[in-house]
Design a protein around this motif. Structure first.
Motif, PDB file in Angstrom:
ATOM      1  N   ARG A  80       0.825  -1.216   0.000  1.00 18.32           N
ATOM      2  CA  ARG A  80       0.000   0.000   0.000  1.00 18.32           C
ATOM      3  C   ARG A  80       0.853   1.258   0.000  1.00 18.32           C
ATOM      4  O   ARG A  80       0.611   2.189  -0.776  1.00 18.32           O
ATOM      5  CB  ARG A  80      -0.934  -0.010   1.210  1.00 18.32           C
ATOM      6  CG  ARG A  80      -2.093  -0.979   1.064  1.00 18.32           C
ATOM      7  CD  ARG A  80      -2.970  -0.986   2.287  1.00 18.32           C
ATOM      8  NE  ARG A  80      -4.018  -1.987   2.164  1.00 18.32           N
ATOM      9  CZ  ARG A  80      -4.656  -2.535   3.183  1.00 18.32           C
ATOM     10  NH1 ARG A  80      -4.362  -2.170   4.426  1.00 18.32           N
ATOM     11  NH2 ARG A  80      -5.601  -3.443   2.993  1.00 18.32           N
ATOM     12  N   THR A 184      -5.391  -1.524  -3.701  1.00 15.79           N
ATOM     13  CA  THR A 184      -4.555  -2.166  -2.676  1.00 15.79           C
ATOM     14  C   THR A 184      -5.327  -2.414  -1.387  1.00 15.79           C
ATOM     15  O   THR A 184      -4.946  -3.281  -0.593  1.00 15.79           O
ATOM     16  CB  THR A 184      -3.307  -1.314  -2.356  1.00 15.79           C
ATOM     17  OG1 THR A 184      -3.700  -0.061  -1.782  1.00 15.79           O
ATOM     18  CG2 THR A 184      -2.466  -1.085  -3.591  1.00 15.79           C
ATOM     19  N   PHE A 185      -6.411  -1.671  -1.158  1.00 19.93           N
ATOM     20  CA  PHE A 185      -7.193  -1.863   0.065  1.00 19.93           C
ATOM     21  C   PHE A 185      -8.097  -3.096  -0.028  1.00 19.93           C
ATOM     22  O   PHE A 185      -8.775  -3.437   0.938  1.00 19.93           O
ATOM     23  CB  PHE A 185      -7.999  -0.608   0.380  1.00 19.93           C
ATOM     24  CG  PHE A 185      -7.149   0.525   0.865  1.00 19.93           C
ATOM     25  CD1 PHE A 185      -6.835   0.642   2.214  1.00 19.93           C
ATOM     26  CD2 PHE A 185      -6.620   1.451  -0.022  1.00 19.93           C
ATOM     27  CE1 PHE A 185      -6.035   1.669   2.670  1.00 19.93           C
ATOM     28  CE2 PHE A 185      -5.814   2.488   0.418  1.00 19.93           C
ATOM     29  CZ  PHE A 185      -5.517   2.601   1.764  1.00 19.93           C
ATOM     30  N   LYS A 186      -8.099  -3.756  -1.174  1.00 14.12           N
ATOM     31  CA  LYS A 186      -8.823  -5.022  -1.319  1.00 14.12           C
ATOM     32  C   LYS A 186      -7.898  -6.230  -1.198  1.00 14.12           C
ATOM     33  O   LYS A 186      -8.328  -7.373  -1.307  1.00 14.12           O
ATOM     34  CB  LYS A 186      -9.546  -5.056  -2.670  1.00 14.12           C
ATOM     35  CG  LYS A 186     -10.661  -4.016  -2.794  1.00 14.12           C
ATOM     36  CD  LYS A 186     -11.404  -4.163  -4.097  1.00 14.12           C
ATOM     37  CE  LYS A 186     -12.571  -3.160  -4.175  1.00 14.12           C
ATOM     38  NZ  LYS A 186     -13.617  -3.455  -3.175  1.00 14.12           N
TER      39      LYS A 186
END
Length: 403
Positions: A80, A184-186
């Protein structure tokens, strides 16, 4: 015949993240030299210094981030932050009023690449076993290069539509970069991440408490890395291919189109050749690729202008044969509890060796002539292929399984 299992969702998501990131990166790659020299009045020497410092930052950070993400037992935060810094560098360039600010933005971008690359490759290694290594890394190379193709084409279109509007192009490039960060948060950590305490006893030499980070890596890993480093010295910067195309008489647009053709073949071949490496063996693919590389480089040394149009596609085929497969080859030799460290050492060593090769090639171009670096690259590539035929580690089945 039993159907092959699909790739894990995390590998597919990482592929799309790299796709959008490369769209953003390649949108600005051909624009930065124009912005520096035409808009900010920077001397040409700044370009060389900036790229040298940038690659040094990437190589060091790849090694440090790999070791540290093993210590933390986590990959996702590095991914991230890495993609986030890369996205932030685009608007930072748009705000630059002097060349040192572009230098800073480029350093931020490369810092992000150094943070994310090793953690991302380690996460892929965590998510798949040895039977899918070539397929997983081949898929990622395909997505990454597809993004590069789209980015280059968008750069050409934007330069035609917005001549001289370099800052606006940087801001537009921030949009696909932001999309990559949101994805990226998944991403989630793989369930198979292991620490030293989880490793199978007796299968891999274990590092003693307080020992150096690279302790406990098996001899097959170091032998494989050594062979890859021999070839890496031959594998100088791709910008030399573009310069050689121009030197042979192609225009700027024709040279970029040749480079795009190389990327198209690379993107189309990386995934199927990665799958083949899982079935037929990685070293066969790599040795074939290195031999093809030698032929292509000798071709660039001796060819005329017309030959460039078939040399670029052959170079793309070489990349499909070796780039993802080489990472899978390293993945096969990595102890489960040291994937980040081992991948970091691999990326750092290859990065510095390629930098040394690129500097040497540039000196040969200036001192001896434009064909000289390609003769050197072809000769070293053949040497690496010959060494690999006799010195490559024997293949093992099933990776580092217990028993």
């Amino acid at each position: 015949m039993t159907p092959r299992p699909s790739l894990p969702k995390s590998v597919v998501k990482l592929g799309w993240i790299s796709f959008f990131t490369d769209v953003a990166s390649e949108m600005i790659y051909p624009v930065v030299p124009l912005f520096l020299t035409a808009a900010l009045g920077a001397p040409v020497v700044v370009l060389g210094a900036m790229e040298g410092v940038a690659e040094a930052i990437v190589s060091v950070m790849k090694g440090l981030s790999g070791w540290h993400c093993d210590r933390m037992g986590r990959r996702v935060p590095y991914i991230r932050w890495g993609y986030g810094l890369g996205a932030a560098s685009k608007p930072l360039m748009a705000l630059a009023f002097a060349w040192p600010m572009v230098f800073l933005a480029r350093a931020v971008d490369r810092l992000g690449k150094g943070l994310r690359t090793t953690a991302r490759d380690a996460l892929i290694a965590d998510a798949v076993d040895a039977s899918q290594g070539g397929r997983a890394y081949g898929f990622h190379r395909m997505m990454d290069t597809s993004g590069a193709i789209v980015g280059v084409l968008m750069a050409l279109a934007l330069l035609a539509l917005l001549p001289g509007r370099y800052r606006l192009i940087f801001l537009v490039a921030a949009l696909p970069g932001a999309a990559a960060v949101l994805l990226t948060f998944k991403i989630r950590e793989a369930a198979t991440v292991k620490t030293a305490a989880d490793a199978c006893p007796g299968t891999i030499p274990q590092a003693a408490p307080g020992s150096r980070p690279w302790s406990g890596l098996p001899a097959a890993y170091w032998k494989t890395l050594g062979l890859l480093m021999v070839f890496a010295f031959a594998n100088s910067s791709d910008t030399l291919l573009i310069l050689r195309a121009k030197n042979l008489g192609l225009s700027d647009v024709q040279s970029i189109l040749g480079y795009t053709l190389f990327n198209v073949v690379y993107a189309a071949s990386a995934y199927p050749l990665g799958i083949l490496s899982d079935r037929f063996g990685r070293w066969r693919m790599v040795i074939t690729g290195w031999t093809l590389y030698a032929a292509v480089y000798f071709g660039f040394a001796l060819a005329d202008m017309s030959a460039v149009w078939w040399l670029f596609p052959l170079y793309g085929l070489f990349m499909g044969l070796t780039e993802g497969v080489g990472r899978a080859l390293i993945r096969d030799k990595i102890p489960d509890e040291k994937k980040g460290t081992a991948m970091g050492i691999f990326h750092m060593c290859i990065g510095f060796t390629m930098l040394a090769g690129s500097v040497t090639a540039g000196i040969l171009w200036d001192v001896v002539g434009p064909g000289a670096p390609f003769v050197l690259g072809g000769g070293v590539a053949l040497t690496a292929a010959a060494l690999a035929m006799f010195l490559r580690p024997r293949a093992t089945r099933g990776g580092h399984a217990c028993g």
